[in-house]
Motif scaffolding. Structure first.
Motif, PDB file in Angstrom:
ATOM      1  N   THR A   1     -96.678 -13.704 -60.087  1.00 54.51           N
ATOM      2  CA  THR A   1     -96.655 -15.088 -60.015  1.00 54.51           C
ATOM      3  C   THR A   1     -96.358 -15.591 -61.303  1.00 54.51           C
ATOM      4  O   THR A   1     -95.216 -16.214 -61.514  1.00 54.51           O
ATOM      5  CB  THR A   1     -97.859 -15.933 -59.367  1.00 54.51           C
ATOM      6  OG1 THR A   1     -97.874 -15.442 -58.125  1.00 54.51           O
ATOM      7  CG2 THR A   1     -97.487 -17.293 -59.485  1.00 54.51           C
TER       8      THR A   1
ATOM      9  N   GLY B   1    -104.984 -17.746 -62.006  1.00 53.56           N
ATOM     10  CA  GLY B   1    -104.247 -17.853 -60.662  1.00 53.56           C
ATOM     11  C   GLY B   1    -105.530 -17.688 -59.555  1.00 53.56           C
ATOM     12  O   GLY B   1    -106.787 -17.883 -59.784  1.00 53.56           O
TER      13      GLY B   1
ATOM     14  N   THR C   1    -110.819 -15.675 -58.403  1.00 55.66           N
ATOM     15  CA  THR C   1    -109.863 -16.030 -59.825  1.00 55.66           C
ATOM     16  C   THR C   1    -110.459 -15.164 -60.759  1.00 55.66           C
ATOM     17  O   THR C   1    -111.497 -14.542 -60.779  1.00 55.66           O
ATOM     18  CB  THR C   1    -110.182 -17.300 -60.073  1.00 55.66           C
ATOM     19  OG1 THR C   1    -109.163 -17.896 -60.891  1.00 55.66           O
ATOM     20  CG2 THR C   1    -111.286 -17.926 -60.652  1.00 55.66           C
TER      21      THR C   1
ATOM     22  N   LEU D   1    -100.176 -21.682 -59.018  1.00 57.56           N
ATOM     23  CA  LEU D   1    -100.376 -21.455 -57.513  1.00 57.56           C
ATOM     24  C   LEU D   1     -98.995 -21.559 -56.895  1.00 57.56           C
ATOM     25  O   LEU D   1     -98.219 -22.627 -57.029  1.00 57.56           O
ATOM     26  CB  LEU D   1    -101.269 -22.251 -56.687  1.00 57.56           C
ATOM     27  CG  LEU D   1    -102.636 -22.354 -57.133  1.00 57.56           C
ATOM     28  CD1 LEU D   1    -103.534 -23.299 -56.400  1.00 57.56           C
ATOM     29  CD2 LEU D   1    -103.258 -21.005 -57.173  1.00 57.56           C
TER      30      LEU D   1
ATOM     31  N   LYS E   1    -101.372 -20.477 -50.407  1.00 56.36           N
ATOM     32  CA  LYS E   1    -102.352 -20.476 -51.431  1.00 56.36           C
ATOM     33  C   LYS E   1    -102.826 -22.252 -51.374  1.00 56.36           C
ATOM     34  O   LYS E   1    -104.058 -22.412 -51.783  1.00 56.36           O
ATOM     35  CB  LYS E   1    -101.717 -20.515 -52.952  1.00 56.36           C
ATOM     36  CG  LYS E   1    -101.434 -19.119 -53.173  1.00 56.36           C
ATOM     37  CD  LYS E   1    -102.535 -18.320 -53.375  1.00 56.36           C
ATOM     38  CE  LYS E   1    -102.226 -16.733 -53.865  1.00 56.36           C
ATOM     39  NZ  LYS E   1    -101.849 -16.590 -55.145  1.00 56.36           N
TER      40      LYS E   1
ATOM     41  N   LEU F   1    -106.711 -23.102 -51.225  1.00 63.04           N
ATOM     42  CA  LEU F   1    -107.400 -24.168 -52.043  1.00 63.04           C
ATOM     43  C   LEU F   1    -108.020 -25.277 -51.538  1.00 63.04           C
ATOM     44  O   LEU F   1    -109.315 -25.671 -51.864  1.00 63.04           O
ATOM     45  CB  LEU F   1    -106.138 -24.813 -52.991  1.00 63.04           C
ATOM     46  CG  LEU F   1    -106.515 -25.843 -54.007  1.00 63.04           C
ATOM     47  CD1 LEU F   1    -107.352 -25.188 -55.161  1.00 63.04           C
ATOM     48  CD2 LEU F   1    -105.053 -26.265 -54.673  1.00 63.04           C
TER      49      LEU F   1
ATOM     50  N   GLY G   1    -104.276 -27.956 -61.657  1.00 63.15           N
ATOM     51  CA  GLY G   1    -103.273 -27.075 -60.680  1.00 63.15           C
ATOM     52  C   GLY G   1    -101.996 -27.419 -60.926  1.00 63.15           C
ATOM     53  O   GLY G   1    -101.438 -28.852 -60.817  1.00 63.15           O
TER      54      GLY G   1
ATOM     55  N   TRP H   1     -98.814 -26.447 -58.535  1.00 60.39           N
ATOM     56  CA  TRP H   1     -98.545 -25.758 -57.100  1.00 60.39           C
ATOM     57  C   TRP H   1     -97.047 -26.020 -56.511  1.00 60.39           C
ATOM     58  O   TRP H   1     -96.694 -27.149 -56.858  1.00 60.39           O
ATOM     59  CB  TRP H   1     -99.545 -26.215 -56.060  1.00 60.39           C
ATOM     60  CG  TRP H   1     -99.051 -25.731 -54.929  1.00 60.39           C
ATOM     61  CD1 TRP H   1     -99.460 -24.562 -54.234  1.00 60.39           C
ATOM     62  CD2 TRP H   1     -98.387 -26.417 -53.567  1.00 60.39           C
ATOM     63  NE1 TRP H   1     -99.032 -24.187 -53.053  1.00 60.39           N
ATOM     64  CE2 TRP H   1     -98.246 -25.530 -52.831  1.00 60.39           C
ATOM     65  CE3 TRP H   1     -97.726 -27.396 -53.472  1.00 60.39           C
ATOM     66  CZ2 TRP H   1     -97.573 -25.546 -51.298  1.00 60.39           C
ATOM     67  CZ3 TRP H   1     -97.100 -27.874 -52.451  1.00 60.39           C
ATOM     68  CH2 TRP H   1     -97.023 -26.916 -51.178  1.00 60.39           C
TER      69      TRP H   1
END
Length: 232
Positions: A44, A132, A139, A191, A196, A200, A227, A229
């Motif tokens: 990622t 991540g 994590t 993320l 994901k 979450l 965060g 995303w």
């Protein structure tokens, strides 16, 4: 103190996250003369590392370390250190000061004390920590059900790192402890993917940290967590 930024695609996410990171590091350099950041591995962050490496920054004043790593040589494809060397310590970021977590001990449990000492070279508290999150709610290398998880979560241990043997992933790891992570100035959670988001939401709606260690990051009031995303 968790807020979530959502993006139409990963490129927009990466551009905004890079901006946040650079601004935080610049502020730290202006204030203290140096800055420190801990980054995570995996696929990622590769595009993020590539873009970040090209940014105008006093990289010689920046100290980079890892959130966690597998206990393998830095020539191994499983090594987060190799990932950082390949994708982040390039271009303008070649001038940064990198301190890895792996040392010559046979395992991370015996090697943790030496790594703790080596990390004295990294200015603490960390200015930026990029995390991540796994499908199992881990994590860093704080894995659910791991024998050493409580040592990693212990806010009073005084340790920067601990060894970890995941139940849900191969290879022994070494990881920053929860107090080291939460002692930082900025925590960014990176993320990508619909799966994901589902993980979450499950993490946010429960409180069993042993089941999903990411909850220890999400459900705390010590430091703001942002965060980032995107669905793809």
């Amino acid at each position: 103190m968790f807020t979530l930024n959502k993006y139409e695609n990963s490129q927009l996410l990466i551009e905004d996250l890079t901006s946040h990171i650079v601004n935080a590091l610049k502020q730290a350099i202006e204030k203290k003369g140096h800055a420190s950041i801990a980054v995570s591995g995996g696929k990622t962050p590769i595009p993020l590392f590539t873009l970040l490496s090209q940014q105008n920054l006093e990289w010689n004043r920046v100290f980079i370390t890892l959130v966690d790593d597998r206990w393998v040589d830095d020539t191994d494809d499983a090594s987060n250190e190799k990932l950082v060397i390949t994708y982040l310590l390039q271009n303008k970021a070649k001038l940064a000061n990198f301190i890895g977590l792996k040392n010559s001990y046979d395992n991370p449990f015996d090697g943790a004390e030496l790594t703790d000492e080596i990390l004295d070279k990294v200015p603490m508290p960390l200015d930026v920590v990029i995390l991540g999150m796994g499908e199992d709610g881990h994590t860093a290398s704080l894995f659910p059900g791991a024998a050493n998880l409580q040592a990693g979560l212990d806010m009073k241990s005084g340790r920067k790192v601990v060894g970890m043997t995941p139940l849900t992933a191969p290879l022994d790891r070494i990881t920053l402890t929860l107090p080291t992570i939460l002692n930082s100035t900025n925590i960014y959670l990176h993320l990508v993917g619909q799966s994901k988001m589902a993980v979450l939401e499950q993490a946010e709606n429960g409180d069993d940290v042993n089941q999903m260690p990411i909850r220890a990051i999400l459900h705390q009031n010590k430091v703001k967590v942002t965060g980032f995303w995107s669905a793809s």
